[in-house]
Design an enzyme around this catalytic site. Structure first.
Site, PDB file in Angstrom:
ATOM      1  CE  LYS A   1     -88.052 -27.665  31.206  1.00 27.21           C
ATOM      2  NZ  LYS A   1     -88.914 -26.960  32.189  1.00 27.21           N
TER       3      LYS A   1
ATOM      4  CE  LYS B   1     -78.035 -24.403  36.901  1.00 23.18           C
ATOM      5  NZ  LYS B   1     -79.140 -23.519  36.451  1.00 23.18           N
TER       6      LYS B   1
ATOM      7  CE  LYS C   1     -85.174 -30.087  41.453  1.00 19.75           C
ATOM      8  NZ  LYS C   1     -84.589 -28.754  41.358  1.00 19.75           N
TER       9      LYS C   1
END
Length: 329
Positions: free
Chosen positions: A113, A195, A198
């Protein structure tokens, strides 16, 4: 005989996908009858990255409504919003002060991240200590998590060992992970090497739990396959079809081998149509219950009552920890 305790939480970072449902949330529903379950909407985790306040509020409420619509029973399970229980933030500070910096810097999710951000805030580095706090506050013996959370569970277990060794045996419960057995990793409908997420920039790649039946049918019909044209389970050579088979198997409880036999010689058309019908049959009742809850005062009442129950347990654990380290007089 009392049931073993479990805890798990999900971030309100958007409407969950079919992958979230199969990989985690479906399991939450199944586990609540076997364990003394506490489930949390972890909205304090969400602010490690910039959030629009009104959107975060909306997503928190949506996720809580979906939890219940999926079958989480407030009469059987404690369900609440993290920021309603101050002990989470309080114990996180204590855990930060007792956790070596190097352990946090080695966390894979932090490195991934941080690499995507121009400026990294301290919360992004420290948020695993909040996760440790989430778990230990409820004396959780088991934590249902996805495979991508292995590092965080090990951080929790290592912290509990250190704390108990330093301040007193059995002050904190050392949790064991529960990993999904089947369908734990649902892949993108457009890229079977990634994967289902959303946050994918391509909305065709995932099915949202609030997608309409028409959208679901269109997305599954448009899911990538291959030129072989036959339904086989071969993750190496037919990854996309194998992903669809895993989804079908997870929702129908039919073994993959049985599905392969069922669609032998039929091509992908009928297989995709039947899979879409199956997904819709699972999601439509969830959406109906969700719509009843989302603007209802019933949802507020459920979350307030859940927070009261959670607060009682969390404050007991926090007091035990504070006393152990000398934060009392």
């Amino acid at each position: 005989m009392s049931k073993a305790k479990i805890f798990s939480g999900v971030q309100p970072s958007g409407i969950p996908t079919l992958g979230n449902y199969i990989g985690a949330m479906k399991g939450f529903v199944e586990l609540q009858s076997q364990y003394d379950a506490t489930y949390c909407v972890v909205n304090q985790h969400a602010i490690t990255v910039a959030q629009e306040p009104e959107k975060l509020k909306t997503m928190t409420r949506q996720l809580a409504a979906l939890y219940i619509a999926l079958g989480i029973d407030p009469n059987q399970t404690t369900i609440f919003v993290q920021s309603d229980v101050a002990a989470h933030a309080q114990i996180a500070w204590i855990i930060q002060c007792l956790t070596p910096l190097g352990e946090l810097e080695r966390m894979t999710q932090y490195k991934d991240k941080a690499a995507k951000q121009v400026a990294v805030n301290a919360g992004l580095l420290a948020y695993p200590t909040l996760m440790v706090g989430d778990i230990v506050l409820y004396d959780a013996e088991y934590v249902p998590v996805g495979d991508d959370q292995r590092q965080h569970i090990e951080l929790t277990r290592n912290f509990v060992d250190r704390f108990n060794n330093k301040f007193g045996d059995n002050l904190l419960v050392k949790p064991e992970p529960i990993y999904p057995q089947h369908g734990a990793r649902v892949m993108s409908l457009q890229d079977p090497t990634s994967k289902m997420s959303k946050s994918d920039t391509n909305p065709k790649a995932y099915i949202s739990l609030l997608d309409t039946p028409k959208q679901i049918l269109k997305k599954i019909k448009g899911a990538v396959t291959d030129s072989i044209g036959e339904v086989h389970y071969d993750p190496e050579n037919q990854a996309a079809v194998s992903n669809l088979l895993q989804i079908y198997s997870s929702l129908s409880q039919q073994p993959v081998e049985q599905l392969v036999d069922q669609y032998q010689g039929q091509g992908y058309g009928q297989f995709k149509t039947d899979l879409a019908d199956l997904v819709i049959s699972h999601i439509e009742p969830v959406q109906e219950r969700y719509q009843q809850l989302i603007e209802s005062p019933d949802l507020n009442n459920i979350l307030h009552e859940g927070a009261q129950k959670a607060r009682q347990q969390a404050e007991q654990t926090l007091a035990r920890v504070e006393k152990a380290i000398g934060l009392y007089y």
